[in-house]
Every structure is written in C-alpha cells, then in structure tokens.
Design an enzyme around this catalytic site. Structure first.
Site, PDB file in Angstrom:
ATOM      1  N   ASN A   1     -25.818  26.764  30.656  1.00  0.00           N
ATOM      2  CA  ASN A   1     -25.068  25.651  30.072  1.00  0.00           C
ATOM      3  C   ASN A   1     -24.487  25.997  28.712  1.00  0.00           C
ATOM      4  OD1 ASN A   1     -25.313  23.808  32.158  1.00  0.00           O
ATOM      5  ND2 ASN A   1     -27.234  22.952  31.387  1.00  0.00           N
ATOM      6  N   GLY A   2     -25.025  27.053  28.095  1.00  0.00           N
ATOM      7  CA  GLY A   2     -24.463  27.477  26.817  1.00  0.00           C
ATOM      8  C   GLY A   2     -23.021  27.911  26.939  1.00  0.00           C
ATOM      9  N   ALA A   3     -22.640  28.415  28.115  1.00  0.00           N
ATOM     10  CA  ALA A   3     -21.256  28.829  28.319  1.00  0.00           C
ATOM     11  C   ALA A   3     -20.305  27.644  28.279  1.00  0.00           C
ATOM     12  CB  ALA A   3     -21.139  29.565  29.656  1.00  0.00           C
TER      13      ALA A   3
ATOM     14  N   CYS B   1     -32.676  16.999  29.325  1.00  0.00           N
ATOM     15  CA  CYS B   1     -32.171  17.946  30.320  1.00  0.00           C
ATOM     16  C   CYS B   1     -30.730  18.244  29.924  1.00  0.00           C
ATOM     17  CB  CYS B   1     -32.298  17.391  31.731  1.00  0.00           C
ATOM     18  SG  CYS B   1     -31.583  15.766  31.982  1.00  0.00           S
TER      19      CYS B   1
ATOM     20  N   GLY C   1     -29.390  14.041  30.021  1.00  0.00           N
ATOM     21  CA  GLY C   1     -30.462  13.158  29.562  1.00  0.00           C
ATOM     22  C   GLY C   1     -30.589  11.859  30.321  1.00  0.00           C
ATOM     23  N   TRP C   2     -30.069  11.809  31.558  1.00  0.00           N
ATOM     24  CA  TRP C   2     -30.199  10.547  32.300  1.00  0.00           C
ATOM     25  C   TRP C   2     -30.739  10.732  33.717  1.00  0.00           C
ATOM     26  CZ3 TRP C   2     -24.338   9.882  31.242  1.00  0.00           C
ATOM     27  CH2 TRP C   2     -23.591  10.789  31.995  1.00  0.00           C
ATOM     28  N   ASP C   3     -31.093  11.958  34.112  1.00  0.00           N
ATOM     29  CA  ASP C   3     -31.667  12.187  35.436  1.00  0.00           C
ATOM     30  C   ASP C   3     -33.104  12.693  35.320  1.00  0.00           C
ATOM     31  OD1 ASP C   3     -29.445  11.470  37.114  1.00  0.00           O
ATOM     32  OD2 ASP C   3     -28.442  13.266  36.395  1.00  0.00           O
TER      33      ASP C   3
ATOM     34  N   ARG D   1     -25.577   8.083  41.614  1.00  0.00           N
ATOM     35  CA  ARG D   1     -26.728   8.755  42.197  1.00  0.00           C
ATOM     36  C   ARG D   1     -27.187   8.114  43.507  1.00  0.00           C
ATOM     37  NH1 ARG D   1     -24.844  11.647  39.143  1.00  0.00           N
ATOM     38  NH2 ARG D   1     -25.798  12.653  37.323  1.00  0.00           N
TER      39      ARG D   1
END
Length: 836
Positions: free
Chosen positions: A328-330, A438, A441-443, A484
């Site tokens: 995710n840093g990319a 995560c 921040g919502w799953d 979801r």
C-alpha cells in the site's frame, strides 16, 4: 420442509428414472399440460403478506428442485414466496427476501426422458437463486409457459430499484417499529464510556452542542458535526482532552479517508484505551510524518495511575499482512514506524482483505451445497436417507473435509478471533493502549475493535449493549454496509433523485448450461470494482464462536444472532441502509423506515424470558469481567444454526438439547407463574382471614363492653328501685321501657301506669287524673333519694344520667303529688257522690 428424495448417484438428472416413470403414471412433470395451468392462489387471500407488500408476479406449478416439491412461486416487492401445492404453507427453503439474493440466473438442464417418450432428451427451464445466507435454490419451470421469464424480469426490477424510495424499507415505513434518533443513542453510549451516565442525551442537546462534555482524560468533540472533517465518521468523536480541534483537523489529513485516530472504548479504571483509525499516508519510502498525528497518538498513552509518572505502552495493531501494508506504500499508504511514535510497538495480524473473504465465503457455500443433504438437485452426492458417498469409500469423505479446509473460512475466523483476543489481553493485563487500523479502517479494523470490546466489557454482551456496540463501531464509524452486504448504495445529491446500484459476487454453476445471468456484469468485474464482502456476517460468526466457548457470558442466544443476521440481510428495516451516518441522515432513514432493534425487542417481549433469543445459561455474575480466551481455545467450527440450516437442516438442529431445556424452562416458568398466582391468592385469603379475625375481635370487645354496661345499668336500676321502694313505692320496669308504680301510702291503693311522661290510674280507681310532668325534682323525695344513694349524682346537684328511668320517675312523681294536693283542696258537695 419436505425431505429430499434419496439418490445414490451424482447424475445431472433432476430425478431418477424410476421417479420419472412414477410421475408419468400420475400426471407428473412430463405428462402435464403446463401451458393451461390455472391460478390456484388469490392475491386478495394472501394473509402472509406484510404491510405494504404487494405481489409483482406469480408462477403456478413451479417445482422447488432442491426438495422436488411443486407449488406456487410468488414474487413481491419484498421477497420470493414459495407455497406448497397441497397445503398452501410457506416453504422456508424457497422463500427468500430479494435483498438477500446475491445473484440469480436462468439455466437449461438436459435430462434423459422416460423410455415411453420418443425424444432422446428434454430440456428443463431452471432459475437458480444464490442467497447471501448460505443457500442455493433452484426452481424448475415447464417450457412454453413463459413463467420463468416473467419471474426473472420481476426479480431484476425488485433487486435493482431505480430510486431509493422504491426500496421496501421506505415503502413500508416505520409501521409499529418506530425508530429513535441514533445520534441520541450514540451520545448516551459516549456518556457511559466517560463515566457520565447521569447525563441523558436529547435532540435539543445535539442541536445546541451541549453534548461536549469531558472527564479528566477525554472529551467529546463536535469538530465533525457537519461531516466536513470526515464523511464516514460520526458527528461526535471522543478524543484526548489535551488535543484541540485545530490539531484534530491538521492530523486528519495524514490518514486515509481522513479517518484520524479516535477513541472507541476506554477502561474506566486504568485509563487504557482502544482507538481506531485508517492507515497513515507515509508513502513508498515511509518517510512522511505528521506532528499533529504523532501528538494525537501520543496523547492516547496517558500516565499509569499506579506507577506515577510512568507512561503506558502503546501497541499499534495493523490488521493487514505485512506485505500488504508495504504494498500500500506504493499508493501513498503504508504503516507507522515505531521510531516516530513514542514507546510504541507495531504488530501485524495478517488478516486478508475483503476480496479474499468474498471468495472464501463462496467456496464455503459451494462446499455445503455439494456435500449437504439438501442441495440444488444436481451436485449433491450425499442425499438424505441414502448416506452414500460418491466414491463408495472413506476417501470421498476425506476429500470433502479437505474441500472445507480449502475454503479458508474457518482460518479467517480464527485469525480475527486471535487478533481480538490479543488486543483484549494487552488492555486488560498490561493496561496498555492499542490503536487498530487496516487500510481504510472500516472493515478489518471494525471487526477487531468491536470483537475486542465485546471481550473486555460485559455490558456489550447484553441485548442493549450489543445494540450499542453495533451502532457505535459499525454504523456510526462508517462500515460501508451498502457496498459490503450488497445493498443499494447512494449515488446522488441535491435535487437529483438518488440512484441505486447493487454489487454481486462472482460464482460458477456446474452441471448446467447458463443462458443468461443477472450477475454477468459482476462476474466480469475486477476485484477493485466489486466491493461485496461478508465482513459483517463474518464478525457475527466470530461472536457465535465466543458464545460457544462461553455459553453463560452472553444474555442473547445463537438463535438471536441468526434472526439478527436475517434482518440485516433482508433490508426490511432501515438501520443498515447506506454506507455511513451522513448518508442515512441525508435520506432521513431513521424517520422513514422501521427499526430492526424495535422489531427484535417486540419478538422477545411476546414470551419474555422464555423466548428463543434469551440465553438460558446466562450468568452475569460468573463473567462480570473481561473474557480472555487462550490460544488453544480459539478453534472455530461451522456454525450449525446458520451455515447448515439450508444444506443440512437436520444437522442444523444440533441445539435440540437446548430446545428441550428451553421447553422445560418454559414449563418451569409456567409452574412458577401458577405458584405465584396461588401464593398471591393465599396471601389474599390470609389477609381476609386476618381482617375477619380483627373484626371478630372488635365485636367481642364491643360485646364485652355492652355486657359490662348492661350489668352496670342493672345495678343502678336495682339501687334506684331500692331507693324508690324506701319511699313506699313499688316500681316495676318492663322491657319496653314502661314502668308501673304502686304507692303503698295511698289508702285507696291506687295503681298508676307511667308511660312516656303520663300517669294513668287503673280501672280500680273511681277517678282518673292527668299528670303533667315537671322538670323541677329538687323537692321530691325521689330526688332526695337520688342525692343520697345514686352513684351518678354530681356534687353540684346535677345528674350525670339525665335520661335514666329514675330521673323520669322523679319528674312523674312530682306531677302526681301536685295533682293529689290539688284534689285535696277541692270542696265537693257530698251529694254529688250519692246515687240519684
């Protein structure tokens, strides 16, 4: 539900040859003229319809292939109803809310016809419906009736409404399940966490902003009251007291979706907190920093009360696998560096993303459908009653168990349980603070935070606490339910009508040829475009695992969790519509739709503690602290009441012992009620007896007093009689109150009868005298006798008993004496008495 017919082969045939021959001889599927089927169900007589539920289309003579039952298929604006052909009863397997349908498709199955038919094969028109609640349903239609097309088109319209107002939850309205403002409930939960339970939230408090209270460590901020800070966060946030709103605004830009670190739960004794956020935007090189963010995170680590100036430790729990966080840093994201956050430790939990969960859930569903006793009629090799495995040996059973493991569902559940237990242990045992995040921040964050809170706080293991937990961590903090769970999503603003879209998961069909599929667009979509994932269902599954491990720690039962999930997936109520609090406020969901919590509460109130939603083993005193399961206990299994209820209905009744215990408890409660009624009647009877006894006692006392008075009066009468007789008179008292007086001193022996103040001579007398009674009795001899003898005579000369017989007699004597004196003074000629 009728049991499916046994079969010993895995043929693609919907029925065996013997069954086909049987049907032919009894006007079965192949022999009926289905183009001339007459309607047998009147829409006006469908009493099973809910409020505002209307019939869209009906199909007659439809076969539920799973159980080989014929009946009537009805599509309404809320659900599919399947009614038995004979009893007209609702068949549960074939009845499913349209919002619970994940996808549906038309299929054509080729099957070998009976020997007497000339055609080599016949095609059967099928409609496969895959539900989000673990079931796969197949309906069979006869060709040339066009019923399948009508049902399919109706499902397309009902499952994909053009406007938000066409959703059944809006059409039905609140009905009797009126909702209260969820913001009020959220504030009351915040007040409880801050130890300010004496405060009571209200709409006025929200409007005037007076809810901004605090304690010595934390405060409630209104920095997001208009959702300008973060659209997916609630209007009120709990943040450290020493952090200003300006610093909150600065720190929010450093987190994905502006979901900055905020407090979800705080320990009332130690001051440790459980906080949540999204990933930091550190970039590919992980060299981006934010002073405001670091200050907010540092403020979560308050001083330990027991150790003076020592600051508590901070754990930053990243729910993702480490490689995913680095990847995710990319895209500008990433994870924190412990060197930038004082006294912190970074921990990765390795929980997979929503796409892995979706695929795992689909594999689990296919496994249960394939190896269950009730299947779609085409893929099951274990049929109810036959107990014949496909290969004829135990290797087939081993292969099926291996397939269950390949689904990965139980491994994912175990990872979430282990992560939540680790978080709860750090807070309970070390008094440390934990920040969980995560990607967005919502799953996964919501799963871990809410499950750890459930372990830490016994309040959340009650009905009211469970509602508060779901509304706080799932609804208020913006878990995207519409995306979801595959519910309608809001994609309009302003005066433009709200449009809805629905996401469907991918899937495959076996042993059949698909002619068209409603989910074809979803099947061709990439993972990034398909956001459907059973995240919330997985969390409820984790709760069921904890309930299995700690059966006396929860007020609610597994049956409550099943009904709760069904309500969420059905979209009958508005609580779980839209993706966040802001969208629900824009749609005025809580005013226009019914409330799920009110509906479930009404169900429980019908039978009170005997209802299936109550856990009969609940003992709040036994587990009044945190639950800290050891690693060895975190071995999840399939949840029979939910996972197996459609594929293996008999095995899903694994709670028969619980049901029997509940029946015994119901009888015990009934006996207790009868006992209470009997005890109440006994107490009432005892009270009545005591009252009668008291009255009888009073009557005895009155009787005794009356007897004493009578004795006293008799003595007084005797004394008066003696006094009168001493004057030369004989007095005779009668029971009527009259008295006869004989005056012995009179030579004529006149006898007088005194009655009511008048004295009359008897017939022996030669004359009669009318006597007038006077009040003056001071000079008569009877008065003197009273003065000398009467015990009731006052010293002043008066009589204490003016109504007594002696007083009346004295007055009569005075008048009689006056008459005699007057008679003596008369001068009468003696010749008057001589005879003529």
């Amino acid at each position: 539900m009728a049991a499916p017919k046994p079969s010993s082969s895995r043929s693609t045939s919907l029925r065996g040859s013997s069954e086909s021959e049987k049907l032919e001889g009894t006007a079965g599927w192949d022999a009926l003229e289905w183009t001339k089927v007459e309607p047998r169900v009147s829409r006006a007589n469908l009493d099973m319809l809910l409020d505002a539920e209307r019939v869209v289309v009906e199909g007659y003579g439809v076969v539920l292939v799973n159980t080989d039952e014929a009946g009537t298929l009805i599509v309404t604006n809320y659900r599919i109803l399947f009614l038995s052909e004979g009893t007209r009863a609702i068949i549960a397997l074939g009845t499913i809310p349209v919002a619970t349908i994940e996808k549906f498709s038309k299929m054509v199955a080729k099957t070998q016809s009976a020997p007497r038919h000339t055609e080599k094969s016949r095609s059967r028109r099928l409609l496969q419906v895959i539900g989000k609640d673990m079931r796969i349903i197949v309906f069979g239609f006869r060709p040339r009736t066009k019923q399948r097309r009508a049902v399919y088109n109706a499902l397309v319209r009902c499952t994909k409404p053009a406007r938000i107002w066409d959703i059944y939850a809006f059409i039905s309205g609140p009905s009797k399940y009126n909702n209260t403002n969820p913001k009020v409930r959220l504030l009351n939960e915040y007040f409880r966490l801050l130890g300010r339970s004496s405060y009571c939230a209200s709409v006025d408090m929200i409007e005037d902003g007076s809810y901004r209270i605090s304690n010595e460590l934390w405060r409630i901020s209104d920095v997001n009251s208009t959702y300008t800070l973060c659209q997916s966060y609630p209007f009120a946030l709990i943040i450290p007291r020493n952090i200003s709103d300006q610093e909150v605004l600065q720190g929010s830009s450093f987190r994905a979706k502006c979901r900055l670190p905020v407090i979800s739960w705080c320990h009332p004794g130690t001051g440790a907190v459980l906080a949540r956020s999204s990933q930091p935007l550190v970039g590919l090189m992980m060299n981006m920093r934010s002073n405001a963010d670091e200050k907010i995170v540092a403020a979560l680590c308050t001083q330990l009360a027991s150790l003076g100036a020592t600051r508590r430790k901070l754990y930053i729990a990243d729910a993702r696998p480490r490689k995913n966080a680095l990847a995710n840093g990319a895209m500008g994201g990433g994870s924190e560096s412990s060197s930038n956050y004082f006294q912190s430790e970074i921990v990765f939990f390795g929980i997979d993303n929503i796409h892995a969960m979706r695929e795992s859930f689909a594999r689990l569903r296919e496994y249960l459908d394939t190896h269950g006793t009730t299947s779609d009629g085409m893929s099951s090799f274990l049929r109810h009653g036959g107990w014949t495995w496909g290969g004829g040996n135990l290797s087939s059973m081993s292969a099926s168990v291996s397939t269950l493991g390949d689904s990965g569902w139980l491994i994912h559940v175990q990872s979430i349980l282990a992560g939540s237990a680790w978080i709860a242990a750090r807070i309970a045992l070390e008094s440390a603070s934990v920040l969980v995040h995560c990607s967005d921040g919502w799953d996964r964050t919501t799963q871990l935070v809410s499950l750890a809170t459930l372990l830490l706080d016994p309040y959340y293991r009650t009905f009211s606490g469970f509602q508060g937990l779901v509304e706080k961590d799932w609804l208020a903090f913006g878990h995207p339910f519409s995306d979801r769970v595959g519910m309608p999503t809001l994609s309009g603003s302003g005066d433009v009508p709200f449009e809805l879209s629905r996401h469907y998961s991918t899937g495959s069909l076996t042993s059949c040829q698909s002619s068209s599929s409603f989910s074809s667009q979803a099947q061709s979509a990439s993972h990034g475009q398909n956001n459907y994932s059973p995240i919330f269902l997985q969390w409820v599954d984790c709760v069921s695992q904890l309930l299995r491990m700690y059966p006396s720690a929860f007020e609610f039962s597994l049956a409550f969790l099943v009904d709760f999930l069904d309500c969420v997936l059905s979209c009958r109520f508005g609580n779980f519509l839209c993706n966040n609090e802001k969208e629900r406020q824009q749609c005025r969901v809580y005013e226009a739709c019914g409330c799920l919590w009110k509906y479930l509460a009404d169900l429980r109130s019908s039978q009170e503690k005997a209802h299936a939603h109550y856990n009969l083993f609940y003992d709040p005193l036994k587990h009044n602290g945190p639950l800290l399961p050891p690693a060895a206990a975190l071995a999840p299994t399939l949840w029979p009441q939910f996972h197996l209820r459609w594929a293996c209905p008999s095995e899903a009744q694994a709670g028969e012992l619980d049901a029997q215990f509940r029946d015994i408890t119901v009888k015990f409660l009934e006996l207790n009620k009868a006992k209470e009624i009997a005890e109440k009647k006994s107490r009432e009877t005892e009270t009545a007896v005591e009252s009668l006894t008291a009255e009888l006692r009073n009557e005895k006392q009155l009787r005794s007093a009356a007897m004493n008075s009578a004795k006293k009066a008799s003595k007084e009468s005797a004394a008066i009689k003696r006094a009168v007789e001493a004057l030369g008179c004989n007095v005779h008292f009668a029971s009527t109150g009259d008295c006869a007086v004989d005056i012995e001193s009179n030579p004529t022996e006149s006898q007088m009868k005194v009655s009511d103040g008048a004295v009359q001579h008897s017939e022996k007398s030669d004359f009669s005298v009318s006597v007038t009674v006077r009040d003056d009795v001071s000079s008569n001899p009877i008065g003197r006798a009273c003065e000398a003898l009467c015990p009731l005579r006052a010293r002043e000369g008066g009589c204490r008993w003016p109504g007594a017989g002696c007083a009346q007699l004295g007055s009569q004597f005075v008048g009689l004496k006056a008459n005699f004196d007057a008679f003596d003074q008369l001068s009468i000629d003696d010749s008057y008495f001589q005879s003529q």
